[in-house]
Every structure is written in structure tokens, then in C-alpha cells.
Design a protein around this motif. Sequence first.
Motif, short mmCIF file in Angstrom:
data_model
loop_
_atom_site.label_atom_id
_atom_site.label_comp_id
_atom_site.label_asym_id
_atom_site.label_seq_id
_atom_site.Cartn_x
_atom_site.Cartn_y
_atom_site.Cartn_z
N ALA A 1 40.61 11.93 -19.68
CA ALA A 1 40.66 13.40 -19.68
C ALA A 1 39.51 13.98 -18.86
N ASP A 2 38.32 13.41 -19.00
CA ASP A 2 37.17 13.91 -18.24
C ASP A 2 37.36 13.68 -16.74
N GLU B 1 39.86 23.06 -7.15
CA GLU B 1 40.04 24.51 -7.36
C GLU B 1 39.32 25.36 -6.31
N SER C 1 39.98 15.89 -15.33
CA SER C 1 39.51 17.27 -15.24
C SER C 1 38.57 17.44 -14.04
N VAL D 1 40.77 17.87 -10.99
CA VAL D 1 41.38 19.21 -10.95
C VAL D 1 40.33 20.24 -10.54
N LYS D 2 39.14 20.16 -11.17
CA LYS D 2 38.09 21.15 -10.85
C LYS D 2 37.62 21.03 -9.40
N PRO E 1 32.62 16.85 -15.70
CA PRO E 1 33.47 18.05 -15.53
C PRO E 1 32.64 19.33 -15.41
N ALA F 1 47.75 11.36 -16.60
CA ALA F 1 47.00 12.61 -16.43
C ALA F 1 47.03 13.11 -14.99
#
Length: 255
Positions: free
Chosen positions: A244-245, A255, A248, A251-252, A219, A31
Motif C-alpha cells: 500500500a505504501d 500527480e 501510494s 501514485v503520488k 508516501p 495495487a
Amino acid sequence: MPNRTLLIAGNWKMNNDVAEAVKLADELAQALPEVPAGVEVLVCPPTIDITTVHDRIQAAPIALGAQNVYWEAKGAFTGESSCDMLKSAGCTYCIIGHSERRDYFHETDEDQNKKAKALVAAGLVPVFCCGESLEVREAGTYVEHVVNQVKAGLAGLEITCPKQVVVAYEPIWAIGTGKTATAEDAQEVCGAIRETLKEMFGEELADGIRVLYGGSAKPGNIAELVAKPDVDGALVGGASLKAADFASMVVKAGE
Ligand code: PGA
């Protein structure tokens, strides 16, 4: 304000046997083949899984840490691991002072201070946890409580670079409860921690030290947490157990 690299750190706590650790580490490596600029990723598995996780994430941009350490170099300390042992297994970080260790294993501020000093001397980065109980929060003395933990736990620590230590503010009432402190709550205490670090280590070093928030970080709230000026990432328990959490959140945060 200096541009601090955010740190998203997973604390697996006492979860995942070796096979489960392999699965999660592989999922994470898949991931997170790369991480956003300005974000660093760390996972801290149980000691028994460290070597295995190291093998699985070696090619990924994910750092490895332990959840505990003993300050002596070697000898008759049944059940413990030394700094050099952690280092030889691939760790670069180690969580210390988590409220679960303070509460269930009766670890003191003095213990944390010995651990922090031993880690820094060995070239490992302590992720020093601090935080107040619900009782202290409601009494209104939480800032003083946390500041005192930082002063005692990191007293006399010899650092020359801000990346040599990380502080994680984890209000106990928000850990594993689903009850996140608001981003404003986090900023209030993380800001006070930064002021304390300035008194202890000088403005320049303190400006570069990462201060994380921990306690039901997920997330859905990571972006507002890291948007605060003194919140430089998160120490993540529950949400770090799902690739996945956790991915994420990384990634967040970027941003
Ligand atoms: P949590 O744990 O994210 O499950 O609340 C955080 C921690 O204790 O480090």
C-alpha cells in the motif's frame, strides 16, 4: 528541461522468503494494475526471489531488478550471479554500489565500475548508488565525495541512450533512519550529479539520465522530492516492503 520518466524503485534488501515474496508481489500487481503516465515502477527482490517475483508480476507494469551482480560471465565464483543469469530470470535493472555493499562487503568504486560496464554490455540498466556518511556530511565535503564516486563508478561507461543508466543519491545518514534529507538537500546533490554526468557523457545524454533520491523516502515526502528539477524518482527501502505504501508513492509521484 527534458521530460524524464520518473522511476520509483523498491529495494527489498534481505527481506522476504519465497512465500512472503509471492504475497508482496501479488499485492503490488493488484495495487498497480496500471501506473500513472510519466512514472515507471521497479522492484528489486533478493536474488533467491527473482524468478518467483517475475512470474507473479509478469502481467503488471512493474519492471524487475536485482540487488547485486558479478561482472564475470561464468565460472568458479561461488555465490555470485552473472548479468546473463539475471537477464534470463527476467531482470532489466540491477542495483550496484549500495552503501550496504560498500560497507559490509568492502566493495570499491573499481568494483562498481566493472559491474556497471558488464551490465550495460549485457543490456541491463545499472542503478548506481552513491552517497556520503554522516561524518562526510558534517565535514562539508559531501558534494565532492559523491561526485568522485560517480566519476569513478561510471568512468568509461559506453552509453548511447540516457535510459541505459540510473544514478541513485542515497545519503547514508538517511537510510533506514527515518531521517530524510530535505528536498533541498536532495536537489543540491542530485543537481551536482547531473553536472558531473554532463561532463562525463555530454549535455544531451545527461539531461535524460534519471537521478533518484534514496533514504527514508515514503508516501509523505515523495511529492516534494520529485518536485525538484533534478530528482527523478526514488530508491525506496523500508516503504517498498508494504504494497500500500509503495503503490501510494507511485501514485503520488505521478500527480
Ligand atoms: P530506506 O532505504 O528507504 O529504508 O531508507 C533506502 C535504500 O537503502 O535503498
